[in-house]
Design a protein around this motif. Structure first.
Motif, mmCIF file in Angstrom:
data_model
loop_
_atom_site.group_PDB
_atom_site.id
_atom_site.type_symbol
_atom_site.label_atom_id
_atom_site.label_comp_id
_atom_site.label_asym_id
_atom_site.label_seq_id
_atom_site.Cartn_x
_atom_site.Cartn_y
_atom_site.Cartn_z
ATOM 1 N N GLY A 52 9.032 6.893 4.025
ATOM 2 C CA GLY A 52 8.188 6.533 2.540
ATOM 3 C C GLY A 52 9.042 6.524 1.490
ATOM 4 N N ALA A 53 10.501 6.150 1.514
ATOM 5 C CA ALA A 53 11.267 5.968 0.462
ATOM 6 C C ALA A 53 10.828 4.752 -0.428
ATOM 7 C CB ALA A 53 12.487 5.730 1.135
ATOM 8 N N SER A 54 11.120 4.842 -1.725
ATOM 9 C CA SER A 54 10.759 3.797 -2.751
ATOM 10 C C SER A 54 11.552 2.427 -2.554
ATOM 11 C CB SER A 54 10.734 4.395 -4.028
ATOM 12 O OG SER A 54 10.147 5.629 -4.299
ATOM 13 N N ASP A 55 10.964 1.627 -2.766
ATOM 14 C CA ASP A 55 11.602 0.141 -2.897
ATOM 15 C C ASP A 55 12.218 -0.170 -4.079
ATOM 16 O OD1 ASP A 55 12.242 -2.584 -2.743
ATOM 17 O OD2 ASP A 55 10.526 -3.293 -1.888
ATOM 18 N N PHE A 56 13.641 -0.117 -4.109
ATOM 19 C CA PHE A 56 14.242 -0.159 -5.582
ATOM 20 C C PHE A 56 14.061 -1.574 -6.066
ATOM 21 C CE2 PHE A 56 17.463 3.141 -3.610
ATOM 22 C CZ PHE A 56 16.802 4.152 -4.147
ATOM 23 N N THR A 57 13.853 -2.435 -5.351
ATOM 24 C CA THR A 57 13.704 -3.857 -5.709
ATOM 25 C C THR A 57 12.467 -4.081 -6.574
ATOM 26 O OG1 THR A 57 12.644 -4.580 -3.536
ATOM 27 C CG2 THR A 57 15.107 -4.916 -3.856
ATOM 28 N N LYS A 58 11.504 -2.998 -6.319
ATOM 29 C CA LYS A 58 10.186 -3.033 -6.973
ATOM 30 C C LYS A 58 10.016 -2.189 -7.983
ATOM 31 C CE LYS A 58 7.682 -5.617 -3.533
ATOM 32 N NZ LYS A 58 7.928 -5.406 -2.066
ATOM 33 N N SER A 59 11.096 -1.122 -7.855
ATOM 34 C CA SER A 59 10.824 0.045 -8.785
ATOM 35 C C SER A 59 10.951 -0.162 -10.256
ATOM 36 C CB SER A 59 11.899 0.905 -8.490
ATOM 37 O OG SER A 59 12.004 2.146 -9.328
ATOM 38 N N THR A 60 10.115 0.233 -11.099
ATOM 39 C CA THR A 60 10.163 0.133 -12.706
ATOM 40 C C THR A 60 10.744 1.166 -13.210
ATOM 41 O OG1 THR A 60 7.849 1.034 -12.588
ATOM 42 C CG2 THR A 60 8.135 -1.348 -12.427
ATOM 43 N N LEU A 61 11.181 2.475 -12.448
ATOM 44 C CA LEU A 61 11.867 3.391 -13.202
ATOM 45 C C LEU A 61 13.069 2.997 -14.150
ATOM 46 C CD1 LEU A 61 11.496 6.455 -10.612
ATOM 47 C CD2 LEU A 61 9.930 5.843 -12.042
ATOM 48 N N THR A 62 13.204 3.831 -15.311
ATOM 49 C CA THR A 62 14.256 3.761 -15.955
ATOM 50 C C THR A 62 15.532 4.237 -15.636
ATOM 51 O OG1 THR A 62 14.056 5.524 -17.217
ATOM 52 C CG2 THR A 62 12.845 3.642 -17.904
ATOM 53 N N LEU A 63 16.727 4.118 -15.865
ATOM 54 C CA LEU A 63 17.933 4.863 -15.264
ATOM 55 C C LEU A 63 17.847 6.214 -15.646
ATOM 56 C CD1 LEU A 63 21.077 4.309 -14.456
ATOM 57 C CD2 LEU A 63 21.513 4.482 -16.646
ATOM 58 N N GLU A 64 17.050 7.046 -16.573
ATOM 59 C CA GLU A 64 17.165 8.409 -16.909
ATOM 60 C C GLU A 64 15.990 8.815 -15.788
ATOM 61 O OE1 GLU A 64 17.069 6.244 -19.431
ATOM 62 O OE2 GLU A 64 19.004 6.599 -19.880
ATOM 63 N N GLU A 65 14.913 8.243 -15.533
ATOM 64 C CA GLU A 65 13.986 8.856 -14.501
ATOM 65 C C GLU A 65 14.530 8.569 -13.003
ATOM 66 O OE1 GLU A 65 9.760 7.078 -16.642
ATOM 67 O OE2 GLU A 65 11.099 5.493 -15.641
ATOM 68 N N ARG A 66 15.271 7.651 -12.755
ATOM 69 C CA ARG A 66 15.960 7.679 -11.438
ATOM 70 C C ARG A 66 16.847 8.813 -11.461
ATOM 71 N NH1 ARG A 66 16.516 1.476 -9.603
ATOM 72 N NH2 ARG A 66 14.636 0.772 -10.607
ATOM 73 N N ILE A 67 17.614 9.035 -12.461
ATOM 74 C CA ILE A 67 18.697 10.393 -12.664
ATOM 75 C C ILE A 67 17.893 11.499 -12.160
ATOM 76 C CG2 ILE A 67 20.214 11.584 -13.905
ATOM 77 C CD1 ILE A 67 21.290 8.942 -15.304
ATOM 78 N N GLN A 88 28.546 11.275 -10.738
ATOM 79 C CA GLN A 88 28.207 10.439 -9.394
ATOM 80 C C GLN A 88 26.480 10.120 -9.414
ATOM 81 O OE1 GLN A 88 29.680 13.249 -6.481
ATOM 82 N NE2 GLN A 88 31.481 11.982 -6.081
ATOM 83 N N ILE A 89 25.839 10.898 -9.611
ATOM 84 C CA ILE A 89 24.304 10.728 -9.731
ATOM 85 C C ILE A 89 24.223 9.484 -10.633
ATOM 86 C CG2 ILE A 89 22.137 11.586 -10.404
ATOM 87 C CD1 ILE A 89 23.120 14.363 -9.300
ATOM 88 N N LYS A 90 24.581 9.605 -11.748
ATOM 89 C CA LYS A 90 24.429 8.566 -12.707
ATOM 90 C C LYS A 90 25.179 7.267 -12.099
ATOM 91 C CE LYS A 90 25.038 7.406 -17.694
ATOM 92 N NZ LYS A 90 26.383 6.265 -17.834
ATOM 93 N N ALA A 91 26.142 7.138 -11.632
ATOM 94 C CA ALA A 91 26.717 6.102 -11.234
ATOM 95 C C ALA A 91 25.794 5.460 -9.689
ATOM 96 C CB ALA A 91 28.099 6.208 -10.400
ATOM 97 N N VAL A 92 25.270 6.432 -9.032
ATOM 98 C CA VAL A 92 24.597 5.798 -8.050
ATOM 99 C C VAL A 92 23.032 5.340 -8.491
ATOM 100 C CG1 VAL A 92 23.354 7.894 -7.166
ATOM 101 C CG2 VAL A 92 24.092 6.027 -5.471
ATOM 102 N N ALA A 93 22.565 6.162 -9.513
ATOM 103 C CA ALA A 93 21.552 5.536 -10.166
ATOM 104 C C ALA A 93 21.518 4.175 -10.769
ATOM 105 C CB ALA A 93 21.153 6.589 -11.172
ATOM 106 N N GLU A 94 22.707 3.776 -11.313
ATOM 107 C CA GLU A 94 22.942 2.365 -11.768
ATOM 108 C C GLU A 94 22.883 1.500 -10.603
ATOM 109 O OE1 GLU A 94 26.590 3.329 -14.104
ATOM 110 O OE2 GLU A 94 25.401 3.834 -15.855
ATOM 111 N N TYR A 95 23.503 2.034 -9.751
ATOM 112 C CA TYR A 95 23.698 1.200 -8.439
ATOM 113 C C TYR A 95 22.480 0.832 -8.036
ATOM 114 C CZ TYR A 95 25.254 -0.227 -3.642
ATOM 115 O OH TYR A 95 25.588 -1.162 -2.725
ATOM 116 N N THR A 96 21.406 1.836 -7.891
ATOM 117 C CA THR A 96 19.871 1.358 -7.450
ATOM 118 C C THR A 96 19.254 0.468 -8.427
ATOM 119 O OG1 THR A 96 18.799 3.186 -8.440
ATOM 120 C CG2 THR A 96 19.759 3.428 -6.299
ATOM 121 N N MET A 97 19.764 0.501 -9.697
ATOM 122 C CA MET A 97 19.293 -0.542 -10.702
ATOM 123 C C MET A 97 19.486 -1.778 -10.299
ATOM 124 S SD MET A 97 17.792 1.604 -13.167
ATOM 125 C CE MET A 97 17.638 0.291 -14.577
ATOM 126 N N ASN A 98 20.528 -2.309 -9.514
ATOM 127 C CA ASN A 98 20.963 -3.603 -9.286
ATOM 128 C C ASN A 98 20.851 -4.021 -8.027
ATOM 129 O OD1 ASN A 98 22.246 -3.673 -11.838
ATOM 130 N ND2 ASN A 98 23.885 -2.606 -11.200
#
Ligand code: HEC
Length: 99
Positions: A52-67, A88-98
């Motif tokens: 049930g993991a979220s689809d990052f390509t469709k996610s509308t969460l902001t960077l802060e929410e992902r963190i 590291q959490i911030k870096a990987v959150a940014e990675y999911t944004m892209n």
């Protein structure tokens, strides 16, 4: 003589401190962290949706929410605050944004 000894000692101290042992976890790049910790559920393109993991390509969460999700977890996704540092959490959150 004493005037020379003190600066020499200080220079030695600076060199001694600069040579820090290789702390492996801190050197992990965002994509490495993602491969190690996230890919098994989210997939290498962020849209595997295992467990049930979220689809990052469709996610509308902001960077802060992902963190926040990565730090504290949500439902079946476990918190990562004990495995990863804040940067590291911030870096990987940014990675999911892209993805
Ligand atoms: C055990 C499987 C699993 C692993 C491993 C996992 N996740 Fe998740 N992730 C999930 C699930 C399931 C959800 C959806 C939670 C929900 O429905 O509230 C989720 C949601 C998210 C979200 C929220 C996305 C959105 O749009 O709602 C982010 C961001 C996220 N994960 C990032 C990560 C990162 C980064 C990692 C690696 C550090 C990771 N996840 C590892 C299962 C996992």
């Amino acid at each position: 003589m004493k005037k020379i000894v003190v600066p020499v000692f200080l220079v030695f101290l600076i060199f001694a401190c600069g040579e820090q042992p290789n702390k492996q976890p801190k050197k992990l790049s965002a994509s490495k962290i993602y491969t190690l910790y996230c890919q098994q559920c989210h997939g290498n393109k962020g849209n595997l949706l295992l467990n049930g993991a979220s689809d990052f390509t469709k996610s509308t969460l902001t960077l802060e929410e992902r963190i926040d999700v990565i730090t504290n977890g949500r439902k079946t996704m476990l918190p990562y605050k004990n495995q990863l540092t804040a940067s590291q959490i911030k870096a990987v959150a940014e990675y999911t944004m892209n993805l």
